[in-house]
Write an enzyme that holds these catalytic residues in place. Structure first.
Site, PDB file in Angstrom:
ATOM      1  N   SER A 144      -4.893   8.928   8.785  1.00 22.81           N
ATOM      2  CA  SER A 144      -4.717   7.757   7.336  1.00 22.81           C
ATOM      3  C   SER A 144      -6.482   8.808   7.042  1.00 22.81           C
ATOM      4  CB  SER A 144      -5.718   6.752   6.997  1.00 22.81           C
ATOM      5  OG  SER A 144      -6.267   6.308   5.478  1.00 22.81           O
TER       6      SER A 144
ATOM      7  N   LYS B 237       0.689  -1.330   0.559  1.00 19.41           N
ATOM      8  CA  LYS B 237       0.216  -0.058   0.207  1.00 19.41           C
ATOM      9  C   LYS B 237       0.818   1.636   0.060  1.00 19.41           C
ATOM     10  CE  LYS B 237      -0.789   0.408   4.814  1.00 19.41           C
ATOM     11  NZ  LYS B 237      -1.775   0.653   5.658  1.00 19.41           N
ATOM     12  N   ASP B 238       1.905   1.180   0.383  1.00 15.97           N
ATOM     13  CA  ASP B 238       3.113   2.738   0.169  1.00 15.97           C
ATOM     14  C   ASP B 238       3.762   2.695  -0.960  1.00 15.97           C
ATOM     15  OD1 ASP B 238       2.381   2.431   2.749  1.00 15.97           O
ATOM     16  OD2 ASP B 238       4.443   1.426   2.992  1.00 15.97           O
TER      17      ASP B 238
ATOM     18  N   ARG C  13      -8.223   8.331   4.124  1.00 13.54           N
ATOM     19  CA  ARG C  13      -8.877   7.272   4.282  1.00 13.54           C
ATOM     20  C   ARG C  13     -10.596   6.699   5.425  1.00 13.54           C
ATOM     21  NH1 ARG C  13      -8.635   2.343   4.655  1.00 13.54           N
ATOM     22  NH2 ARG C  13      -6.809   2.117   4.762  1.00 13.54           N
ATOM     23  N   ARG C  14      -9.249   6.237   6.739  1.00 17.60           N
ATOM     24  CA  ARG C  14     -10.217   5.702   7.879  1.00 17.60           C
ATOM     25  C   ARG C  14     -10.993   7.076   7.986  1.00 17.60           C
ATOM     26  NH1 ARG C  14      -4.310   3.097   9.506  1.00 17.60           N
ATOM     27  NH2 ARG C  14      -4.383   1.411   8.904  1.00 17.60           N
TER      28      ARG C  14
ATOM     29  N   ARG D 190       0.289  10.356  13.882  1.00 24.90           N
ATOM     30  CA  ARG D 190       1.918   9.419  12.935  1.00 24.90           C
ATOM     31  C   ARG D 190       2.288   8.998  14.202  1.00 24.90           C
ATOM     32  NH1 ARG D 190       4.525  11.060   8.949  1.00 24.90           N
ATOM     33  NH2 ARG D 190       5.977   9.114   9.349  1.00 24.90           N
ATOM     34  N   GLY D 191       2.897   7.958  14.229  1.00 24.55           N
ATOM     35  CA  GLY D 191       4.095   6.743  14.819  1.00 24.55           C
ATOM     36  C   GLY D 191       3.905   5.585  14.237  1.00 24.55           C
ATOM     37  N   ASN D 192       4.871   4.627  15.111  1.00 22.08           N
ATOM     38  CA  ASN D 192       4.503   3.517  14.827  1.00 22.08           C
ATOM     39  C   ASN D 192       3.006   2.350  15.814  1.00 22.08           C
ATOM     40  OD1 ASN D 192       5.389   3.270  17.148  1.00 22.08           O
ATOM     41  ND2 ASN D 192       7.604   3.034  16.857  1.00 22.08           N
ATOM     42  N   VAL D 193       3.200   1.810  15.787  1.00 26.70           N
ATOM     43  CA  VAL D 193       2.825   0.616  16.517  1.00 26.70           C
ATOM     44  C   VAL D 193       2.321   1.454  17.815  1.00 26.70           C
ATOM     45  CG1 VAL D 193       1.416  -1.467  16.811  1.00 26.70           C
ATOM     46  CG2 VAL D 193       1.880  -0.776  14.820  1.00 26.70           C
TER      47      VAL D 193
ATOM     48  N   THR E   4      -5.926   8.412  13.604  1.00 27.35           N
ATOM     49  CA  THR E   4      -5.655   7.697  12.744  1.00 27.35           C
ATOM     50  C   THR E   4      -4.571   8.800  11.702  1.00 27.35           C
ATOM     51  OG1 THR E   4      -6.673   6.388  10.996  1.00 27.35           O
ATOM     52  CG2 THR E   4      -7.762   8.229  11.699  1.00 27.35           C
TER      53      THR E   4
ATOM     54  N   CYS F  35      -0.785   7.454  -2.099  1.00 29.28           N
ATOM     55  CA  CYS F  35      -0.888   6.971  -1.382  1.00 29.28           C
ATOM     56  C   CYS F  35      -2.103   7.883   0.103  1.00 29.28           C
ATOM     57  CB  CYS F  35      -0.137   5.669  -1.557  1.00 29.28           C
ATOM     58  SG  CYS F  35       0.746   6.689  -0.761  1.00 29.28           S
TER      59      CYS F  35
ATOM     60  N   THR G  59       3.872   3.821  19.590  1.00 30.04           N
ATOM     61  CA  THR G  59       3.087   4.726  19.294  1.00 30.04           C
ATOM     62  C   THR G  59       1.893   4.943  19.339  1.00 30.04           C
ATOM     63  OG1 THR G  59       5.462   5.883  18.254  1.00 30.04           O
ATOM     64  CG2 THR G  59       3.674   7.135  18.991  1.00 30.04           C
ATOM     65  N   ARG G  60       0.847   5.044  18.336  1.00 28.94           N
ATOM     66  CA  ARG G  60      -0.077   4.710  18.290  1.00 28.94           C
ATOM     67  C   ARG G  60      -1.431   3.995  19.283  1.00 28.94           C
ATOM     68  NH1 ARG G  60      -1.248   5.179  12.168  1.00 28.94           N
ATOM     69  NH2 ARG G  60       0.936   6.467  11.718  1.00 28.94           N
TER      70      ARG G  60
END
Length: 328
Positions: free
Chosen positions: A136, A90-91, A138-139, A160-163, A134, A253, A165-166
């Site tokens: 995104s 998706k990236d 889209r979301r 933003r951030g990695n899993v 989120t 994207c 962080t989120r």
């Protein structure tokens, strides 16, 4: 002094796999490395590469979204610093660059989005005014549209951030929930933290979500042939249709576009491919959501044609005015 050691030949040297440094990217690349070792009989070493998307703290829509996680990996491939690279499909920008080939798209993981919410809550159980994080558009578009249509009061918060962080935003109480990709949490062994799997009827995933892309240089014909053993034709047909839709919409994207192609099975026989697409304004006030069904594509061209056909229908229904970011 003479050297009697056996010279290292190309077939003995480890293959160099280029990967982003994030935990998720490393987990994905590790899985692919094992599979590539199995089909080639060669060791595979991971080469960690930092991409612009990894170091920028801006939101994806602000930094362009398209390709920010893949450009550095592709540059390393073209320079011969790595032999192949693994991306989250998706990236990837929809246009394939000169000199590189998409050698394999392995079997896709669960493409759905998931909720990680406080107190084990599902989306329907979230309290009025719930803050959902989120990064995104889209979301955001689809969650807000669903909330509007079902009398729910939510606030989508850009993050933003990695899993870690989120999910940390939820654990700290800053947010009530975050939305993540099911595939990422599965590959990290963290599916147990999911509190709700969001139906694709509620939120269509990003084109290519849940799939990986294995890329190498066009000049590496033998390697490309070996990597092709990991290719799953059904997954490739589905993501080709989804990405053709995205390309025909001229959307990057980070644009609020969702798409999912799935195979319709009658008994044991796969007889049709259904493609669904959605474009929406991020506040959820306007959505264009359509689907089309056709025979299972027998070529990449057939799959892409299905995507372009649905995109044309969506544009005729006003999709262009909802995307915000248009490719120049």
């Amino acid at each position: 002094m003479t050297d009697n050691s056996t010279p290292v030949t190309g077939a003995d040297k480890p293959l160099r796999l280029g990967t982003r440094r994030s935990k998720l990217a490393m987990a994905q690349s590790g899985m692919v490395a094992d599979a590539v070792s199995e089909v080639t009989g060669r060791a595979v070493e991971l080469v960690e590469i930092t991409t612009y998307g990894d170091i920028s703290r801006e939101h994806l829509a602000q930094i362009g979204g398209t390709g920010v996680f893949v450009a550095a990996l592709r540059d390393a491939l073209l320079r011969g610093e790595v032999d192949f690279a693994v991306h989250s499909l998706k990236d990837l920008p929809t246009a394939q660059p000169e000199g590189l080939v998409l050698a394999a798209v392995p079997v896709r993981e669960d493409p759905r989005d998931v909720l990680v919410a406080r107190d084990g809550l599902t989306f329907e159980q979230l309290p009025s005014g719930a803050r959902i994080g989120t990064g995104s558009p889209r979301r955001m578009a689809q969650l807000n549209a669903y909330a509007r249509n079902h009398g729910l009061d939510i606030e989508t918060v850009p993050i933003r951030g990695n899993v870690d962080t989120r999910i940390g935003f939820v654990r700290s109480g800053e947010l009530d929930a975050v939305v993540l990709a099911a595939a990422g949490l599965s590959r990290l062994g963290r599916s147990g933290e999911v509190t709700d799997f969001l139906s694709v009827d509620t939120v269509l995933p990003a084109p290519g979500q849940g799939a990986l892309a294995i890329e190498c240089a066009e000049t590496s014909a033998d390697l490309a042939a070996a990597l092709a053993e990991l290719d799953d034709p059904y997954t490739r047909a589905a993501v080709t249709a989804e990405r053709a839709l995205l390309a025909a919409l001229e959307a990057g994207c980070s644009a609020p576009v969702g798409a999912l192609a799935d195979l319709l099975v009658d008994g044991q026989v796969v007889n049709e491919l259904r493609l669904r697409g959605v474009v929406g304004s991020t506040d959820g006030s306007s959505l264009v959501q359509l689907s089309t069904t056709g025979p299972v594509p027998t070529s990449q061209d057939d799959a892409a044609a299905l995507g372009r056909e649905l995109a044309a229908e969506m544009l005729a229904k006003g999709a262009a005015g909802l995307m915000g970011e248009r490719a120049l």
